[in-house]
Design an enzyme around this catalytic site. Sequence first.
Site, mmCIF file in Angstrom:
data_model
loop_
_atom_site.group_PDB
_atom_site.id
_atom_site.type_symbol
_atom_site.label_atom_id
_atom_site.label_comp_id
_atom_site.label_asym_id
_atom_site.label_seq_id
_atom_site.Cartn_x
_atom_site.Cartn_y
_atom_site.Cartn_z
ATOM 1 N N ASP A 35 0.858 -1.175 0.000
ATOM 2 C CA ASP A 35 0.000 0.000 0.000
ATOM 3 C C ASP A 35 0.905 1.239 0.000
ATOM 4 O OD1 ASP A 35 -2.382 1.656 0.559
ATOM 5 O OD2 ASP A 35 -1.490 1.843 2.555
ATOM 6 N N ASP A 37 -0.092 5.059 0.970
ATOM 7 C CA ASP A 37 -0.262 6.030 2.053
ATOM 8 C C ASP A 37 -0.431 5.348 3.400
ATOM 9 O OD1 ASP A 37 -0.280 8.267 0.216
ATOM 10 O OD2 ASP A 37 -2.287 7.604 -0.372
#
Length: 217
Positions: A35, A37
């Site tokens: 991922d 953020d």
Amino acid sequence: MTRRPSTEGPWLSDGDGPGGMRRVAAGLPAAVLFDRDGTLVEDVPYNGDPERVRLMPTARGAVEAVRAAGIPVGVVSNQSGVARGLLTRAQVDAVRRRVDALLGPFDVWAVCPHGPDEGCGCRKPEPGLVLAACERLGVPAGRAVVIGDIGADVAAARAAGARGVLVPTPVTRAEEIEAADTVAPDLLAAVRLALTLPGRGAAMASSGAPAAGEERR
């Protein structure tokens, strides 16, 4: 008025990494997908400014460890700011290039530009980003590992048949930690788990339950 489900797929970028199919040692994941953020970089809501990109602790070492093992690396990221009119594709691409500059080029980027009410199949926790990234890399999703900071990341991994590793931050909800198959205290520990623990279901407890968060990208 009910909105029709989006038929547009995720945005895919091959990046400047080695790309292509590579022989990975037996027992290792065929790909590791991060991922963006809150996992690789600090979570700045709807960030379109490369100058605001800051790495999360141990992010560089974690990504380098995956590359050192000869495993393709990718990024799977929800960017609903596009659907909300807060981001352009040019801004998303500019941030992508900055992350590549800080961490080295990834083999694939898969980005969902849709909002939570568009009914797409790629916005995590749906499996589309994971499946699209694995298809682009030429690896089976069942041999991939997805590392993220919220429940949607590990749920997307599970839905795609991949293994998920959760790295909690202050926005990770207690119930997300409890539901995760594998939990690590930081990103480097998550990579070490991904490279050494066989199969899904092995778990490493985190120290305490971080506070609940609000909007999840």
